[in-house]
Every structure is written in C-alpha cells, then in structure tokens.
Enzyme design. Structure first.
Site, PDB file in Angstrom:
ATOM      1  N   ARG A 282      -0.306   2.267  47.187  1.00 28.93           N
ATOM      2  CA  ARG A 282      -0.666   1.631  45.911  1.00 28.93           C
ATOM      3  C   ARG A 282       0.567   1.058  45.251  1.00 28.93           C
ATOM      4  O   ARG A 282       1.609   1.713  45.188  1.00 28.93           O
ATOM      5  CB  ARG A 282      -1.337   2.650  44.976  1.00 28.93           C
ATOM      6  CG  ARG A 282      -2.610   3.192  45.573  1.00 28.93           C
ATOM      7  CD  ARG A 282      -3.322   4.152  44.644  1.00 28.93           C
ATOM      8  NE  ARG A 282      -4.515   4.682  45.316  1.00 28.93           N
ATOM      9  CZ  ARG A 282      -5.335   5.572  44.776  1.00 28.93           C
ATOM     10  NH1 ARG A 282      -5.102   6.045  43.555  1.00 28.93           N
ATOM     11  NH2 ARG A 282      -6.395   5.982  45.434  1.00 28.93           N
ATOM     12  N   ARG A 297       3.226  10.157  41.104  1.00 31.87           N
ATOM     13  CA  ARG A 297       2.797   8.774  41.258  1.00 31.87           C
ATOM     14  C   ARG A 297       3.690   8.061  42.265  1.00 31.87           C
ATOM     15  O   ARG A 297       4.785   7.618  41.936  1.00 31.87           O
ATOM     16  CB  ARG A 297       2.845   8.075  39.897  1.00 31.87           C
ATOM     17  CG  ARG A 297       2.105   6.754  39.818  1.00 31.87           C
ATOM     18  CD  ARG A 297       2.148   6.187  38.418  1.00 31.87           C
ATOM     19  NE  ARG A 297       1.429   7.020  37.452  1.00 31.87           N
ATOM     20  CZ  ARG A 297       0.121   6.920  37.194  1.00 31.87           C
ATOM     21  NH1 ARG A 297      -0.595   6.023  37.830  1.00 31.87           N
ATOM     22  NH2 ARG A 297      -0.452   7.694  36.316  1.00 31.87           N
ATOM     23  N   GLU A 369      -4.611  15.334  37.229  1.00 32.66           N
ATOM     24  CA  GLU A 369      -5.670  14.956  38.160  1.00 32.66           C
ATOM     25  C   GLU A 369      -5.237  15.189  39.607  1.00 32.66           C
ATOM     26  O   GLU A 369      -4.152  14.800  40.032  1.00 32.66           O
ATOM     27  CB  GLU A 369      -6.002  13.469  37.968  1.00 32.66           C
ATOM     28  CG  GLU A 369      -7.047  12.979  38.951  1.00 32.66           C
ATOM     29  CD  GLU A 369      -7.203  11.460  38.916  1.00 32.66           C
ATOM     30  OE1 GLU A 369      -6.810  10.840  37.901  1.00 32.66           O
ATOM     31  OE2 GLU A 369      -7.699  10.906  39.916  1.00 32.66           O
ATOM     32  N   SER A 372     -10.858  13.028  42.333  1.00 32.27           N
ATOM     33  CA  SER A 372     -11.780  12.224  41.557  1.00 32.27           C
ATOM     34  C   SER A 372     -13.026  12.045  42.413  1.00 32.27           C
ATOM     35  O   SER A 372     -12.939  11.523  43.514  1.00 32.27           O
ATOM     36  CB  SER A 372     -11.116  10.874  41.263  1.00 32.27           C
ATOM     37  OG  SER A 372     -11.785  10.206  40.235  1.00 32.27           O
ATOM     38  N   ARG A 411      -0.074  15.804  45.635  1.00 33.86           N
ATOM     39  CA  ARG A 411      -0.240  16.514  44.364  1.00 33.86           C
ATOM     40  C   ARG A 411      -0.587  17.981  44.598  1.00 33.86           C
ATOM     41  O   ARG A 411      -0.232  18.848  43.792  1.00 33.86           O
ATOM     42  CB  ARG A 411      -1.315  15.829  43.515  1.00 33.86           C
ATOM     43  CG  ARG A 411      -0.823  14.497  42.957  1.00 33.86           C
ATOM     44  CD  ARG A 411      -1.806  13.864  41.995  1.00 33.86           C
ATOM     45  NE  ARG A 411      -1.288  12.597  41.493  1.00 33.86           N
ATOM     46  CZ  ARG A 411      -1.885  11.841  40.588  1.00 33.86           C
ATOM     47  NH1 ARG A 411      -3.051  12.225  40.067  1.00 33.86           N
ATOM     48  NH2 ARG A 411      -1.348  10.711  40.173  1.00 33.86           N
TER      49      ARG A 411
END
Length: 445
Positions: A282, A297, A369, A372, A411
């Site tokens: 990303r 991130r 988070e 999801s 994560r």
RNA sequence: GGAGAGGUGACCGAGAGGCCGAAGGUGCAUGAUUGGAAAUCAUGUGUACUGCAAGGUACCGGGGGUUCGAAUCCCCCCCUCUCCGCCA
C-alpha cells in the site's frame, strides 16, 4: 510501451463494458433514487447521484431508437437475402445503407453516454446496511465487546520498536537503506516469529474453521482491482508495475475474491470459504506523518485473509462466523482485544457493514486495528459478475462476498512483542506459537 | 525471444457471408417406462439489456473495418497450446 500510451483512463471502461452495467441495482436507482441518495449521505462526504436520472433516461431513449432501427435493418436484410433478383430490392439496399449509417451515429452517442454513466457509477460507494450504526466520524463507532484482561505492570512497557531493536530482531534503519521509509527487516527470531504466526493462522483457519487455503498471485490486473472496488477511485493507494496492466495487491481480498469473477457458482457449493496468506502493498498516500514509527503502517506487510462467497440470505450469519474466526486467533494468542461496529461514516467504499477488531498495545497504551471484517453484499459480486444459481434451477443471482483479516501478521507480531514483554526486556513466546518456533519459549537479548 | 496451431454455449465439437443464438454429441432437468435403478424413449435446457406486454436488440476471445446483411471476409490487439531458445 507504457500503460499511459495505452490510455490508462480507459482501462476501467474497457472491462466494465463487458460486464454487468450497474454497480447498484438499476431498478433501485430508478425507483428509489432519493432513498439511495439518503443512504449514501449517511457516509458523509458528497455522494451526489442526481446525474443518474438524465443519463439513464437518455441512454434508454437512444437504446430504443437504435434497437428499432436495427430491428428494421435485420428484417429488411433478410428480405433482400431471399430475393434472387437484386434489382428488385435496389431501393431497399440504398435505404438500409442510410439506416446503417444512422445506427452507427446512434451507437456512438450511446457509447458516449454509457461511458459517462459507467465512469460515475464505478465511483459510487456501497449502500450501508440498515443495521450499520449511523455516524459522522469514527468517534461514532460502537464498541460491542471486549475480551481479555489488560495486565497491570510494575514497569513501563516499551513500544515494540524499542523492544525489537534491543532484541536484534527488528531493523528499521537498514530497511530504510534498502527501500526507504515505511519498510522493515525482521531478523533471526523475529523472522521466525512472523513465519510462525502465518503458519499458525493458516493452520487454525484450514483445520479448525474449514477454510480452503489459497496462494494467489501478488500482482493482479485492473479488471480484478475494479471487481473488488480498489479501482478506479483508489488508484493513488496502489503500486503499479510499469509497462504492463499489473498492480501489487493491497490485500489478498483482491485476487481471492476475483477467483470467481465472471463465474456462475453452484448453489450446493455455497458458502465457499478461502483463506490466503499474502504480502500486501500500500502506498499509504495521504497518511504522511501518521504512525511513522514501528510496524503499524508499512508499505509492505503480511496478512492472512479470509474470503467468503455466500447466498444472500446467509451473509449476515457468515459475517458473524468470520468475525469469530478472526477473534479466535487473538483468543488463542491470549491477546486482549475489543470489537468495534464501524459507523456509516467509517466503513470502506465497498462495504455495507464492517466490524473492526482492535488489539491492546501496552507499549502505546491503546487499542489498534488488527482486523477488519466486512460484508460487501452484492456490491463486489456485481462489479466482478460473481453469481450462483439458486436451487440449481432458476436464473442466476449475485452472491454476497465477505472478507476479513485473520489477521494482519505484522501488527500481530508487534502485539505479541508488546504484550508478552517482560521487565528484563525479553519476550515470552505465546504457547500456541512454540511448536512453530522449534520449541523456543522466549526471545532474550 | 523465434516458429506453428488455436480461441464457438456448462463441456466436447461442427459451421467458412443471409435459412445461425448457432448442427451433432455429452451433461443437466422434467415426463414415460420400472417394485426401484440402469438402459431406452420424449420434451426441454445461455446471458444481458430493453419493453406494460407481445416482442425487440446484443453477445461465437477483445476492438475496428468491408457489406443491405458478418461466428463466417479484412486489419489491430489479447490469451491459450505445441516445438525451439533462454531463465528461477
């Protein structure tokens, strides 16, 4: 030759044309435009769809005109074909030549208006579920449950970047040398831990939750990106290969959902459940300055994903199961978490309903988070034309697609480091991971 | 990268300007037959858009062209397969 020379702007149109025309049910748009508009507005931002009425009626008028001319041409041409003496039908031949020219004009106009319509429709997000809590910002998300006990410590817990650095298992500086900001290198027990997490998650989902494992390509074409909703709107978030129509996947959702693009599935096979490990890429455009430290991130991270194809009537219950399957990973790792029901303003472009799982990070004293889980209903199925035949017999209908992280591996690794850290700076390996770590029980300096 | 072959319905496969949404077969569905099944026979069996409906239109890898009319002829592109070369 580069993509730009091929007309990158046309990519979406080229494929959209061959596929189901409406991302949202056209009848719904025609008959309940204001209702659709109202539901879209709950997402915040402007989602004006008032253009639909004119474009749609214009399209239908042109279509009717073109089709009746084509009908005439077909019948007259058949007559001409049956007539042996062509001199008798010379007038018809001349007239049909004119009709054909007119048809060409109309088709051209039709193409223009359909392109405009498709362009716009591709940018309209999914309708939030009725059950999705209405909200204006992420503050309106609803926490629905918490699991696990947050341990009280008699020392200051460190963030994972300090732990990883001191243990020699995580190297951000050298990653910068190799690739720049937002990359990381795992070394020794760190690399092993990442691999252990991937294998643990895949084994859990395949053996206990009965998902089918898939190892898909990590690059896909623009058709696939349109199918799941990354394109055309989020091109800036994607890494694109030069000179070919290929993108690095931002999530396994893209290749795995598109496995069944342009297919009609067997009713008896549903639900189809896949799990896939892939790296994810990303650009993180627009998040400059956010989460600049640590693994949170990254431009590249590993993720184990779960993807489901279901009958429409089953998608709600399948989302509950999917969410529970994701939570199970954290429960087995004994990592505290909470589940959040995302409000209308916070759900993604393609989603109708989303639950986030947030893991507790003692080093930062906050929940972040880690998964999801979303129900896309028929939104992606329409874009990608994924259907099934209800009861084997009747007309094909769109399936519902769902997916969720199970989990984001990077994560999870940082959550393990922070939650399992000891006062002396060592990190205990969670029990369920030890078989995957060659029996290792602790990472020490 | 070089040479050749080929892309047609769920699948195999014919078709080589009009009678082709497309023969034939397989599969599938329904019915007949049977105590039940197999076999056999009969019938049916694509999708989308559009129209109140009857119906109409489009689709034979994709795009363009020729023609009154294209699955069929011409041009461009994509993909698959085989052989050779190269390479993890």
């Amino acid at each position: 030759m580069t993509l730009e020379n091929n007309g990158a702007n046309n990519i979406d149109l080229l494929c959209a044309k061959t596929r189901t025309f409406f991302m949202i049910d056209s009848k719904l748009l025609r008959e309940n435009l204001s209702d659709v508009q109202r539901r879209l507005t709950t997402r915040g931002n402007d989602h004006d769809i008032s253009w639909f009425k004119d474009l749609d009626s214009g399209r239908r008028q042109l279509l009717g005109e073109a089709e009746s001319l084509k009908a005439e041409r077909n019948s007259v041409s058949a007559l001409i074909g049956k007539t042996k003496d062509k001199s008798q039908v010379q007038d018809e031949i001349v007239r049909m030549k004119q009709v054909s020219n007119r048809i060409k004009e109309l088709d051209e106009e039709l193409r223009t208006i359909e392109e405009a319509l498709t362009q716009r429709l591709l940018l309209v997000p999914n309708l939030p579920d009725a059950a999705c809590p209405v909200g204006k910002t992420e503050d309106d998300n609803v926490e629905i449950r918490k699991w696990g006990k947050i341990e009280a410590r008699d020392y200051e817990p460190k963030p994972h970047w300090d732990l990883g650095n001191e243990l020699g298992i995580l190297d951000f500086e050298r990653a910068t040398k190799l690739s720049g900001a937002r990359f990381s290198v795992l070394i020794g027990a760190g690399a092993r831990l990442e691999r252990a997490l991937i294998n643990f998650m895949l084994d859990l989902h395949t053996e206990q939750h009965k998902y089918i494992e898939v190892l898909p390509p990590f690059m896909v074409n623009s058709d696939s990106m349109i199918g799941t909703g990354q394109l055309p709107k989020f091109a800036d978030d994607l890494f694109r290969a030069e000179g070919v129509d290929l993108y690095l996947i931002p999530t396994a959702e893209v290749p795995v959902t598109n496995l069944h693009r342009d297919e009609i599935l067997n009713d008896a096979d549903l639900p189809i459940c896949y799990t896939a490990y892939t790296p994810c890429f990303r650009k993180e455009a627009g998040s400059h300055g956010k989460d600049t430290r640590g693994l949170i991130r990254q431009h590249q991270f590993n993720k184990v994903e779960m993807v489901k194809f279901t009958r429409p009537e089953d998608s709600d219950s399948e989302l509950d199961k999917l969410l529970d399957n994701a939570e199970e990973v954290l429960r087995q790792l004994k990592l505290p978490y909470r589940v959040v029901d995302l409000c209308t303003a916070d759900i993604g472009f393609s989603a109708a309903r989303t639950f986030d799982i947030e893991v507790w990070l003692p080093g930062q004293a906050t929940y972040r988070e880690i998964s999801s889980c979303s129900n896309f209903r028929d939104f992606q199925a329409r874009r990608a034309s994924i259907r099934y035949r209800p009861d084997g017999g009747s007309k094909p209908a769109f399936v519902h697609t769902l997916n969720g992280s199970g989990l984001a591996v990077g994560r999870t690794l940082l959550a393990v480091l922070e939650n399992y850290q000891q006062a002396d700076g060592s990190v205990v390996i969670p029990e369920v991971l030890r078989p995957y770590m060659g029996g290792m029980e602790r990472i020490s300096i």
